[in-house]
Design a protein around this motif. Structure first.
Motif, PDB file in Angstrom:
ATOM      1  N   VAL A 182      22.833 -25.462  28.774  1.00 55.06           N
ATOM      2  CA  VAL A 182      24.255 -25.096  28.792  1.00 55.06           C
ATOM      3  C   VAL A 182      24.546 -23.981  29.790  1.00 55.06           C
ATOM      4  O   VAL A 182      25.594 -23.340  29.736  1.00 55.06           O
ATOM      5  CB  VAL A 182      24.738 -24.678  27.381  1.00 55.06           C
ATOM      6  N   GLY A 183      23.636 -23.765  30.717  1.00 55.33           N
ATOM      7  CA  GLY A 183      23.851 -22.754  31.739  1.00 55.33           C
ATOM      8  C   GLY A 183      24.873 -23.189  32.772  1.00 55.33           C
ATOM      9  O   GLY A 183      25.462 -24.253  32.703  1.00 55.33           O
ATOM     10  N   GLU A 184      25.094 -22.338  33.745  1.00 59.49           N
ATOM     11  CA  GLU A 184      25.993 -22.624  34.865  1.00 59.49           C
ATOM     12  C   GLU A 184      27.406 -22.954  34.422  1.00 59.49           C
ATOM     13  O   GLU A 184      28.065 -23.812  34.986  1.00 59.49           O
ATOM     14  CB  GLU A 184      25.440 -23.789  35.701  1.00 59.49           C
ATOM     15  N   GLY A 185      27.855 -22.280  33.341  1.00 54.93           N
ATOM     16  CA  GLY A 185      29.251 -22.426  32.941  1.00 54.93           C
ATOM     17  C   GLY A 185      29.553 -23.590  32.028  1.00 54.93           C
ATOM     18  O   GLY A 185      30.714 -23.771  31.648  1.00 54.93           O
ATOM     19  N   MET A 186      28.552 -24.407  31.673  1.00 51.83           N
ATOM     20  CA  MET A 186      28.821 -25.514  30.770  1.00 51.83           C
ATOM     21  C   MET A 186      29.180 -24.983  29.386  1.00 51.83           C
ATOM     22  O   MET A 186      28.694 -23.941  28.951  1.00 51.83           O
ATOM     23  CB  MET A 186      27.617 -26.453  30.670  1.00 51.83           C
ATOM     24  N   THR A 187      30.036 -25.703  28.698  1.00 50.74           N
ATOM     25  CA  THR A 187      30.473 -25.349  27.348  1.00 50.74           C
ATOM     26  C   THR A 187      29.819 -26.303  26.361  1.00 50.74           C
ATOM     27  O   THR A 187      29.578 -27.470  26.689  1.00 50.74           O
ATOM     28  CB  THR A 187      32.007 -25.448  27.254  1.00 50.74           C
ATOM     29  N   ALA A 188      29.509 -25.818  25.164  1.00 52.43           N
ATOM     30  CA  ALA A 188      28.822 -26.671  24.187  1.00 52.43           C
ATOM     31  C   ALA A 188      29.400 -26.485  22.797  1.00 52.43           C
ATOM     32  O   ALA A 188      29.793 -25.383  22.398  1.00 52.43           O
ATOM     33  CB  ALA A 188      27.330 -26.369  24.173  1.00 52.43           C
ATOM     34  N   LEU A 189      29.425 -27.590  22.063  1.00 48.72           N
ATOM     35  CA  LEU A 189      29.807 -27.611  20.661  1.00 48.72           C
ATOM     36  C   LEU A 189      28.615 -28.193  19.906  1.00 48.72           C
ATOM     37  O   LEU A 189      28.202 -29.324  20.174  1.00 48.72           O
ATOM     38  CB  LEU A 189      31.054 -28.478  20.478  1.00 48.72           C
ATOM     39  N   ILE A 190      28.029 -27.407  18.995  1.00 46.62           N
ATOM     40  CA  ILE A 190      26.791 -27.801  18.336  1.00 46.62           C
ATOM     41  C   ILE A 190      27.025 -27.965  16.841  1.00 46.62           C
ATOM     42  O   ILE A 190      27.391 -26.998  16.149  1.00 46.62           O
ATOM     43  CB  ILE A 190      25.680 -26.754  18.573  1.00 46.62           C
ATOM     44  N   VAL A 191      26.822 -29.177  16.345  1.00 48.47           N
ATOM     45  CA  VAL A 191      26.821 -29.429  14.907  1.00 48.47           C
ATOM     46  C   VAL A 191      25.396 -29.250  14.410  1.00 48.47           C
ATOM     47  O   VAL A 191      24.455 -29.846  14.948  1.00 48.47           O
ATOM     48  CB  VAL A 191      27.334 -30.847  14.597  1.00 48.47           C
ATOM     49  N   GLU A 192      25.235 -28.420  13.388  1.00 48.54           N
ATOM     50  CA  GLU A 192      23.885 -28.078  12.956  1.00 48.54           C
ATOM     51  C   GLU A 192      23.884 -27.681  11.481  1.00 48.54           C
ATOM     52  O   GLU A 192      24.779 -26.968  11.028  1.00 48.54           O
ATOM     53  CB  GLU A 192      23.363 -26.914  13.822  1.00 48.54           C
ATOM     54  N   GLN A 193      22.878 -28.159  10.741  1.00 47.43           N
ATOM     55  CA  GLN A 193      22.723 -27.747   9.351  1.00 47.43           C
ATOM     56  C   GLN A 193      21.847 -26.506   9.212  1.00 47.43           C
ATOM     57  O   GLN A 193      21.900 -25.818   8.192  1.00 47.43           O
ATOM     58  CB  GLN A 193      22.144 -28.892   8.521  1.00 47.43           C
ATOM     59  N   ASP A 194      21.022 -26.226  10.218  1.00 45.08           N
ATOM     60  CA  ASP A 194      20.197 -25.025  10.203  1.00 45.08           C
ATOM     61  C   ASP A 194      21.068 -23.851  10.645  1.00 45.08           C
ATOM     62  O   ASP A 194      21.284 -23.625  11.841  1.00 45.08           O
ATOM     63  CB  ASP A 194      19.001 -25.200  11.145  1.00 45.08           C
ATOM     64  N   ILE A 195      21.580 -23.106   9.680  1.00 48.88           N
ATOM     65  CA  ILE A 195      22.541 -22.042   9.974  1.00 48.88           C
ATOM     66  C   ILE A 195      21.951 -20.978  10.888  1.00 48.88           C
ATOM     67  O   ILE A 195      22.586 -20.523  11.835  1.00 48.88           O
ATOM     68  CB  ILE A 195      23.042 -21.397   8.667  1.00 48.88           C
ATOM     69  N   THR A 196      20.709 -20.592  10.617  1.00 46.81           N
ATOM     70  CA  THR A 196      20.081 -19.544  11.417  1.00 46.81           C
ATOM     71  C   THR A 196      19.990 -19.953  12.882  1.00 46.81           C
ATOM     72  O   THR A 196      20.305 -19.173  13.783  1.00 46.81           O
ATOM     73  CB  THR A 196      18.682 -19.219  10.867  1.00 46.81           C
ATOM     74  N   LYS A 197      19.552 -21.194  13.130  1.00 46.71           N
ATOM     75  CA  LYS A 197      19.455 -21.689  14.497  1.00 46.71           C
ATOM     76  C   LYS A 197      20.834 -21.747  15.150  1.00 46.71           C
ATOM     77  O   LYS A 197      21.014 -21.356  16.309  1.00 46.71           O
ATOM     78  CB  LYS A 197      18.804 -23.072  14.518  1.00 46.71           C
ATOM     79  N   ALA A 198      21.808 -22.254  14.404  1.00 47.76           N
ATOM     80  CA  ALA A 198      23.155 -22.386  14.962  1.00 47.76           C
ATOM     81  C   ALA A 198      23.721 -21.039  15.377  1.00 47.76           C
ATOM     82  O   ALA A 198      24.270 -20.875  16.482  1.00 47.76           O
ATOM     83  CB  ALA A 198      24.065 -23.062  13.945  1.00 47.76           C
ATOM     84  N   LEU A 199      23.581 -20.057  14.508  1.00 53.58           N
ATOM     85  CA  LEU A 199      24.142 -18.744  14.807  1.00 53.58           C
ATOM     86  C   LEU A 199      23.390 -18.042  15.931  1.00 53.58           C
ATOM     87  O   LEU A 199      23.967 -17.226  16.661  1.00 53.58           O
ATOM     88  CB  LEU A 199      24.128 -17.866  13.556  1.00 53.58           C
TER      89      LEU A 199
END
Length: 236
Positions: A182-199
């Motif tokens: 997601v470098g170089e200005g890319m935007t990301a939306l991440i669906v994740e059940q692992d809260i620690t990883k997501a945050l």
């Protein structure tokens, strides 16, 4: 807050007569990573399907770079610059690894991601590029699914359950390469059940509960007590 590259306004979604999400408002600032968390059945995958055109909606309910896109088909949305890494990878079993990757480039967008760039990011895919996609391990299939999405050179990439069904060591490796993805200005939306990883990788977080936003805020400001309350229906 940076300008939003994507916004959802009053977004609803249905499977036949069943309503899955209710009036969701969402802002995705350009260049940021946004986490979507929530229990099974909360509406996370439905939200990504609505954004990516896999579920029809009203045009004004999803806006990308100032353009209403809620009524567009998935292929039209992909050409505008939104790519989905779907839950369960969904590679084409009859195609080789490289053929699956090349499908992502069919949208015809220019950008930094090519076969060589994907192979540099995931060297194991270069080694196995001529093998059937079904010969890959679960983690390697996830790499191929991510690579296929990158080949579309999106401005916004959607990850649906990025770590689902993967071994912890594989999850760790996937998250380690995310900054490069997601470098170089890319935007990301991440669906994740692992809260620690997501945050750990996101700047902002939305929690869904029974198809509604039950909590939103900066990832470094929301508390575990707030998240627990939002998961189980008592929005904090």
């Amino acid at each position: 807050m940076p300008e939003a590259i994507l916004s959802a306004k009053g977004l609803e979604a249905y499977y036949g007569d069943f309503q899955a999400i209710y009036g969701i408002d969402l802002e995705v600032p350009e260049g940021e990573v946004i986490a979507i968390i929530g229990a099974n059945g909360a509406g996370k995958t439905t939200l990504l399907k609505s954004i990516s055109g896999l579920l029809p909606n009203e045009a004004a309910h999803v806006v990308f770079k100032g353009r209403p896109i809620g009524d567009l088909r998935a292929d039209q949305i992909a050409r505008l610059g939104i790519a989905l890494v779907p839950e369960g990878r969904q590679l084409f079993p009859s195609l080789s690894v490289e053929e699956n990757l090349m499908l992502g480039g069919e949208v015809g967008r220019d950008g930094p991601w090519s076969l060589d760039a994907v192979y540099d990011l995931f060297p194991i895919l270069r080694e196995r590029r001529h093998q059937p996609s079904t010969s890959l391990s679960g983690g390697q299939q996830q790499m191929a699914a991510i690579g296929r999405a990158l080949m579309a050179n999106p401005e916004l990439i959607l990850f649906d359950e990025i770590s689902l069904g993967l071994a912890p060591v594989v999850i760790k490796s996937i998250y380690e390469i995310l900054p490069e993805v997601v470098g170089e200005g890319m935007t990301a939306l991440i669906v994740e059940q692992d809260i620690t990883k997501a945050l750990s990788v996101s700047s902002r977080v939305y929690c869904l509960q029974e198809g509604r936003v039950s909590l939103s805020g900066r990832a470094d400001e929301v508390t575990r007590d707030q998240i627990t309350a939002a998961y189980f229906g008592a929005a904090a």
